[in-house]
Design an enzyme around this catalytic site. Structure first.
Site, PDB file in Angstrom:
ATOM      1  N   ALA A 113       0.929  -1.343   0.128  1.00 44.98           N
ATOM      2  CA  ALA A 113       0.216   0.075  -0.023  1.00 44.98           C
ATOM      3  C   ALA A 113       1.009   1.180  -0.095  1.00 44.98           C
ATOM      4  O   ALA A 113       2.027   1.238   0.761  1.00 44.98           O
ATOM      5  CB  ALA A 113      -1.118   0.026   1.166  1.00 44.98           C
ATOM      6  N   GLY A 116       1.904   2.236  -5.317  1.00 43.48           N
ATOM      7  CA  GLY A 116       2.918   2.715  -6.461  1.00 43.48           C
ATOM      8  C   GLY A 116       3.723   1.768  -7.105  1.00 43.48           C
ATOM      9  O   GLY A 116       3.505   1.439  -8.360  1.00 43.48           O
ATOM     10  N   ARG A 140      -5.030   0.702   5.163  1.00 46.45           N
ATOM     11  CA  ARG A 140      -4.282   0.896   3.975  1.00 46.45           C
ATOM     12  C   ARG A 140      -4.446  -0.253   2.527  1.00 46.45           C
ATOM     13  O   ARG A 140      -4.359   0.142   1.677  1.00 46.45           O
ATOM     14  CB  ARG A 140      -2.693   0.539   4.549  1.00 46.45           C
ATOM     15  CG  ARG A 140      -2.363   1.808   5.287  1.00 46.45           C
ATOM     16  CD  ARG A 140      -0.627   1.875   5.799  1.00 46.45           C
ATOM     17  NE  ARG A 140      -0.032   1.689   4.665  1.00 46.45           N
ATOM     18  CZ  ARG A 140       0.700   2.906   4.054  1.00 46.45           C
ATOM     19  NH1 ARG A 140       0.275   4.085   4.632  1.00 46.45           N
ATOM     20  NH2 ARG A 140       1.373   2.951   3.248  1.00 46.45           N
ATOM     21  N   ASP A 179       9.270  -3.494  -0.417  1.00 47.54           N
ATOM     22  CA  ASP A 179       9.410  -2.069  -0.171  1.00 47.54           C
ATOM     23  C   ASP A 179       9.166  -1.739   1.214  1.00 47.54           C
ATOM     24  O   ASP A 179       7.790  -1.319   1.540  1.00 47.54           O
ATOM     25  CB  ASP A 179       8.640  -1.503  -1.132  1.00 47.54           C
ATOM     26  CG  ASP A 179       8.765   0.103  -1.315  1.00 47.54           C
ATOM     27  OD1 ASP A 179       9.991   0.670  -0.947  1.00 47.54           O
ATOM     28  OD2 ASP A 179       7.691   0.911  -1.349  1.00 47.54           O
ATOM     29  N   CYS A 232      12.770   3.968   1.452  1.00 42.57           N
ATOM     30  CA  CYS A 232      13.105   5.496   1.409  1.00 42.57           C
ATOM     31  C   CYS A 232      13.822   6.029   2.370  1.00 42.57           C
ATOM     32  O   CYS A 232      13.352   7.137   2.995  1.00 42.57           O
ATOM     33  CB  CYS A 232      11.643   6.055   0.870  1.00 42.57           C
ATOM     34  SG  CYS A 232      10.448   6.080   2.308  1.00 42.57           S
TER      35      CYS A 232
HETATM   36  N1  SAM Z   1       5.166  -0.244  -1.949  1.00 41.52           N
HETATM   37  C1  SAM Z   1       4.307   0.807  -1.564  1.00 41.52           C
HETATM   38  C2  SAM Z   1       4.225   1.957  -2.642  1.00 41.52           C
HETATM   39  O1  SAM Z   1       5.206   1.924  -3.417  1.00 41.52           O
HETATM   40  O2  SAM Z   1       3.305   2.650  -2.797  1.00 41.52           O
HETATM   41  C3  SAM Z   1       5.123   1.829  -0.188  1.00 41.52           C
HETATM   42  C4  SAM Z   1       5.155   0.833   0.904  1.00 41.52           C
HETATM   43  S1  SAM Z   1       5.381   1.405   2.344  1.00 41.52           S
HETATM   44  C5  SAM Z   1       7.011   2.064   2.222  1.00 41.52           C
HETATM   45  C6  SAM Z   1       5.494   0.135   3.379  1.00 41.52           C
HETATM   46  C7  SAM Z   1       4.348  -0.559   3.787  1.00 41.52           C
HETATM   47  O3  SAM Z   1       4.500  -1.587   4.781  1.00 41.52           O
HETATM   48  C8  SAM Z   1       3.171   0.321   4.551  1.00 41.52           C
HETATM   49  O4  SAM Z   1       1.919   0.216   3.640  1.00 41.52           O
HETATM   50  C9  SAM Z   1       2.886  -0.364   5.674  1.00 41.52           C
HETATM   51  O5  SAM Z   1       1.559  -0.393   6.105  1.00 41.52           O
HETATM   52  C10 SAM Z   1       3.397  -1.848   5.531  1.00 41.52           C
HETATM   53  N2  SAM Z   1       3.783  -2.549   6.854  1.00 41.52           N
HETATM   54  C11 SAM Z   1       4.048  -1.691   8.105  1.00 41.52           C
HETATM   55  N3  SAM Z   1       4.266  -2.758   9.030  1.00 41.52           N
HETATM   56  C12 SAM Z   1       4.629  -3.976   8.354  1.00 41.52           C
HETATM   57  C13 SAM Z   1       5.150  -5.199   8.646  1.00 41.52           C
HETATM   58  N4  SAM Z   1       5.447  -5.371  10.011  1.00 41.52           N
HETATM   59  N5  SAM Z   1       4.936  -6.225   7.759  1.00 41.52           N
HETATM   60  C14 SAM Z   1       4.739  -5.994   6.472  1.00 41.52           C
HETATM   61  N6  SAM Z   1       4.295  -4.540   6.100  1.00 41.52           N
HETATM   62  C15 SAM Z   1       4.388  -3.646   6.996  1.00 41.52           C
END
Ligand code: SAM
Length: 441
Positions: A113, A116, A140, A179, A232
């Protein structure tokens, strides 16, 4: 304090250690405004941004001279482009190197989420490839589904699972993207909350979480398969240092230099060296070994009573198989059906293929997803709106139109579907989803 923003002292100290002489240029770049960029949907081509500056590492990426109001652009709601920071479009270069002939593959986007990179992967993959787009956080996940629906592709399943759940599917995926959730330093100039949330403790916590995610991803990656890891942030503990002992072989990218800096195990993007935000990427490969044979699933191949709806609403209807869940009807690409059933057995599926609509007794309510699908027929009853009426429609109000047909009718803007209306006896109901409506005046 730099310019009008307060950056944590500890962050500045860490960056000085990493950058040395370049530190001042880096700090200066934090005070410049972020470039606005979009990525065009190759399945819904528009001319609107054709003349804008191209992003060198992404075929469909464009920088915009100024940030328009995307909310008031019906083409945005139609899914003809995605607003995305430019550096993160670099995954295209990794994709090209690890799948140069665009072979059919099973891909997992583990932390997907708002979508992208999933929409980007779907633009690069062929139709015979499957993307499992996973997001563990429910609200999300909803946004992820909305963005994927707008993109209109059918070769995608959205799951809502924890990384550890994926260990159950050993050696399954050809390509996995992590990501990772991170300390977000690369977004400081775009997102001031990221500055407030930063702390050394948070960097350490992110690093522990990333290690866990990586461990589970490695388990479900096929021998010979590739893992793309990105963040990032600039923190070595969340980037290179994460990968040294994850059991995979680092792959060098054979690409031209766009300004990315080669680190020990990956590539770092800095805002003073590239027209984009901070970003890190590394590509790794799982060494050969025993592959797991995944069970052939038995499907109910009997023609469904509802397959007539595929024929009525979809182009290439024969390529889809009907799948029902309670009163919801889905069309799944036949060539991905076996994989879909394997995924269904192990994971919590939130969306799959094309959600066609809902069966209500003898009636069928076509879904918003179907309207935005790249496979919806082009000769269904439709009304083209001008900009003003399209915005009224997108507000879930009543544009000034007189439908000639009774029943379901698509609403279009510049030839692209925005959603449905249903006409009854001289009036109509607006079926644009309330939760997506434009609220801003
Ligand atoms: N790839 C996405 C994009 O390009 O739009 C952005 C991803 S963002 C950097 C990281 C995602 O990891 C978030 O949506 C978050 O909710 C999720 N996340 C948070 N904690 C997590 C966990 N423990 N395991 C897996 N995913 C997690």
């Amino acid at each position: 304090m730099i310019g009008e923003h307060m950056y944590p002292e500890a962050f500045l100290k860490r960056m000085k250690n990493i950058l040395g002489d370049e530190f001042n240029s880096f700090v200066q770049s934090l005070e410049e405004s972020s470039p606005t960029s979009i990525r065009l949907n190759p399945f819904k081509t528009i001319l609107k941004f054709e003349e804008e500056e191209k992003i060198p590492w992404c075929m469909n990426g464009r920088y915009l001279n100024e940030r328009p109001s995307f909310t008031f652009d019906p083409l945005f709601h139609a899914g003809t482009y995605y607003v995305q920071e430019a550096s993160s479009m670099f995954i295209e270069q990794a994709w090209k190197q690890i799948n140069p002939d665009n072979e059919p593959v099973r891909v997992l986007d583990m932390c997907a989420a708002p979508g992208g990179k999933s929409t980007h992967l779907l633009s690069l993959m062929n139709e015979e490839s499957l993307l499992v787009s996973n997001e563990v956080i429910p609200n999300r996940n909803k946004v992820l589904q909305q963005n994927l629906v707008k993109w209109g592709t059918a070769n995608c399943v959205v799951t809502q699972n924890k990384p550890e759940d994926f260990s159950a599917l050993e050696n399954f995926f050809d390509i996995i993207l992590i990501d990772a959730p991170c300390s977000g330093e690369g977004l400081f100039r775009k997102d001031k909350d990221a500055i407030r949330e930063w702390s050394e403790e948070n960097v350490a916590m992110c690093s522990i979480r990333q290690k866990e995610i990586l461990k589970h991803a490695v388990a479900c990656l096929k021998p010979g398969g590739f893992l793309i890891y990105s963040t990032c942030t600039f923190e070595p503990d969340e980037n290179d240092n994460q990968l040294a002992d994850c059991g995979l072989r680092i792959v060098d990218l054979e690409i031209q230099k766009f300004g990315q800096v080669k680190t020990k195990l990956g590539y770092q993007f800095y805002p003073h060296k590239i027209k984009g935000e901070g970003f890190y990427i590394s590509i790794m490969q799982k060494e050969g070994g025993e592959t797991t044979k995944h069970e052939q699933q038995t499907t109910n191949n009997k023609p469904s009573q509802f397959s007539i709806l595929n024929t009525q609403y979809l182009k290439q209807a024969d390529n889809f198989q009907t799948h029902t869940k309670n009163d919801m009807l889905f069309a799944i690409p036949k060539m991905l059906m076996n994989d879909f059933l394997i995924i269904e057995k192990h994971f919590y599926i939130r969306h799959a293929g094309i959600f066609m609509g809902t069966i209500k007794g003898k009636d069928f309510l076509p879904s918003h997803d179907l309207a935005l699908s790249n496979y919806v027929k082009v000769d269904l009853p439709a009304i083209e709106l001008n900009h003003e009426d399209a915005i009224t429609y997108l507000r879930c109000e009543s544009p000034k139109i007189k439908p000639e047909h009774r029943g379901w009718c698509l609403i279009k803007y510049q030839g692209y579907n925005l959603g449905w209306i249903k006409a009854i006896e001289g009036r109509f109901n607006n079926y644009f989803p309330k939760e997506l409506r434009i609220l801003k005046r």
